[in-house]
Design a protein around this motif. Sequence first.
Motif, mmCIF file in Angstrom:
data_model
loop_
_atom_site.group_PDB
_atom_site.id
_atom_site.type_symbol
_atom_site.label_atom_id
_atom_site.label_comp_id
_atom_site.label_asym_id
_atom_site.label_seq_id
_atom_site.Cartn_x
_atom_site.Cartn_y
_atom_site.Cartn_z
ATOM 1 N N TYR A 242 13.757 10.060 -1.871
ATOM 2 C CA TYR A 242 13.605 11.047 -2.952
ATOM 3 C C TYR A 242 12.213 11.676 -2.958
ATOM 4 C CZ TYR A 242 13.115 12.899 -7.706
ATOM 5 O OH TYR A 242 12.860 13.699 -8.790
ATOM 6 N N GLU A 243 11.163 10.865 -3.010
ATOM 7 C CA GLU A 243 9.807 11.408 -3.098
ATOM 8 C C GLU A 243 9.417 12.147 -1.826
ATOM 9 O OE1 GLU A 243 7.773 11.886 -5.438
ATOM 10 O OE2 GLU A 243 8.924 10.837 -6.986
ATOM 11 N N SER A 244 9.841 11.608 -0.672
ATOM 12 C CA SER A 244 9.494 12.248 0.597
ATOM 13 C C SER A 244 10.089 13.649 0.685
ATOM 14 C CB SER A 244 9.994 11.383 1.755
ATOM 15 O OG SER A 244 9.791 12.028 2.984
ATOM 16 N N TYR B 176 18.096 11.850 0.031
ATOM 17 C CA TYR B 176 17.228 12.632 -0.854
ATOM 18 C C TYR B 176 17.429 12.285 -2.323
ATOM 19 C CZ TYR B 176 21.499 15.424 -0.179
ATOM 20 O OH TYR B 176 22.811 15.836 -0.041
ATOM 21 N N SER C 136 14.076 18.319 -9.108
ATOM 22 C CA SER C 136 13.634 17.275 -10.032
ATOM 23 C C SER C 136 14.461 17.264 -11.310
ATOM 24 C CB SER C 136 12.152 17.474 -10.380
ATOM 25 O OG SER C 136 11.346 17.450 -9.219
ATOM 26 N N ARG D 118 11.472 22.478 -5.798
ATOM 27 C CA ARG D 118 11.087 21.159 -6.303
ATOM 28 C C ARG D 118 11.419 21.024 -7.789
ATOM 29 N NH1 ARG D 118 5.758 21.291 -5.738
ATOM 30 N NH2 ARG D 118 5.941 20.846 -3.508
ATOM 31 N N ARG E 39 11.119 15.472 -1.852
ATOM 32 C CA ARG E 39 10.617 16.275 -2.964
ATOM 33 C C ARG E 39 9.253 16.886 -2.645
ATOM 34 N NH1 ARG E 39 7.483 15.264 -7.345
ATOM 35 N NH2 ARG E 39 7.949 16.431 -9.248
ATOM 36 N N THR E 40 8.375 16.113 -2.021
ATOM 37 C CA THR E 40 7.031 16.625 -1.752
ATOM 38 C C THR E 40 7.019 17.718 -0.701
ATOM 39 O OG1 THR E 40 6.688 14.821 -0.161
ATOM 40 C CG2 THR E 40 5.894 14.464 -2.401
#
Length: 381
Positions: A122-124, A117, A138, A134, A126-127
């Motif tokens: 990271y993006e997976s 993560y 971030s 979030r 986070r979304t």
Amino acid sequence: MRVAIVHHWFVTRGGGERVAECIASLFPQAEIFTLMADTPGIPDSLLTRRIHTSFLQMVPLARNYHRHMMPFYPAATESLNLRGFDLVISSDSGPVKGVRVDSGTVQICYCHSPMRYLYDGYESYRTRMGPVTRALFSATANRVRQWDMRAARAVTYFVANSEYVASRIQRLYGRQSMVIHPPIDLHRARVAEVPGQHYLCAGRLVGYKRTELMIEACARLGRTLRIAGSGPEEARLKKIAKASGITFLGEMTTEALWKEYAECRALLFAADEDFGMVPLEAQACGRPVIAYGAGGSLETVRGLGASPTGIYFGEQTVESMMEGILRFEANEAAGVFDTAIIQAWAAEFATPVFLRRMREFVLAKMPEAAIAMASIMSESL
């Protein structure tokens, strides 16, 4: 010789906790350190050992939401008192490689995975978070990522749980590592006289396991699927599992889970996993695996060819998994899969193999550790 074993947390029992338990068995007098612990998550053999926890142990609900504690991982890890130890072995899928040790202390990090993560995923991750989580994630992820990379530089030697993780350690940390696969407790394995006609998926119900692919593929093909495990995705998955042949078994005892392995037609595995002990546990019971052909599955499942133990499907899509199931069934009907061959493959990952290789590695790097090591390695773990 003072030895410490450090594990990220003992909250649930899984592959990481089993590795920590086996490492601890090599050092009967070692003290155990962790960020937080809950009795159900502590392996039985460690219940009588001295276990030190961080300040997170006292934070209300921290053990229930341990993954949400990421902003506090660095401070909690550094709060553990590892002064005065000659050898520190960390079982780590995140922060605890960053423990503070004396100058001259040897730290061996058995790395289950650099924190996905913070890096590749990271993006997976986070979304999939809610708005508040979030925003906090971030704001703090980069600081924790930089701390984690500094911690990796302070490790004396890395051990990776797979070639896949070794490549990630090299790419992200710039460090070499020895690969020692995790231990599978084969003494729990059994073979069903006549396996069932249903498929099985097992493990934590979390997003990256892609359980929804298995549900939808089996629903479209009219196949029966049993789902062992629980987790944060459970409620969502139950909403999409409308076919009558989909059964949620919930959290299971160890014995009940191994019975499920033995009685299934095959195990379905859709995750891009760093290693993945579940496919090997199913294979220990002689059952084939239909796996996504990426990551650790390429090391734990032997695809079609000489002495296969399962098959791969190429994409994390419902259509690709359906094609994989149909291809498995065609090969199964042709008698391609042999129970004895599948079990023999799983035996190469047995607990005694792990213990021997870990012992050899430690002694090669620190011969004086022999005085602190157990002379007999139990197969009953």
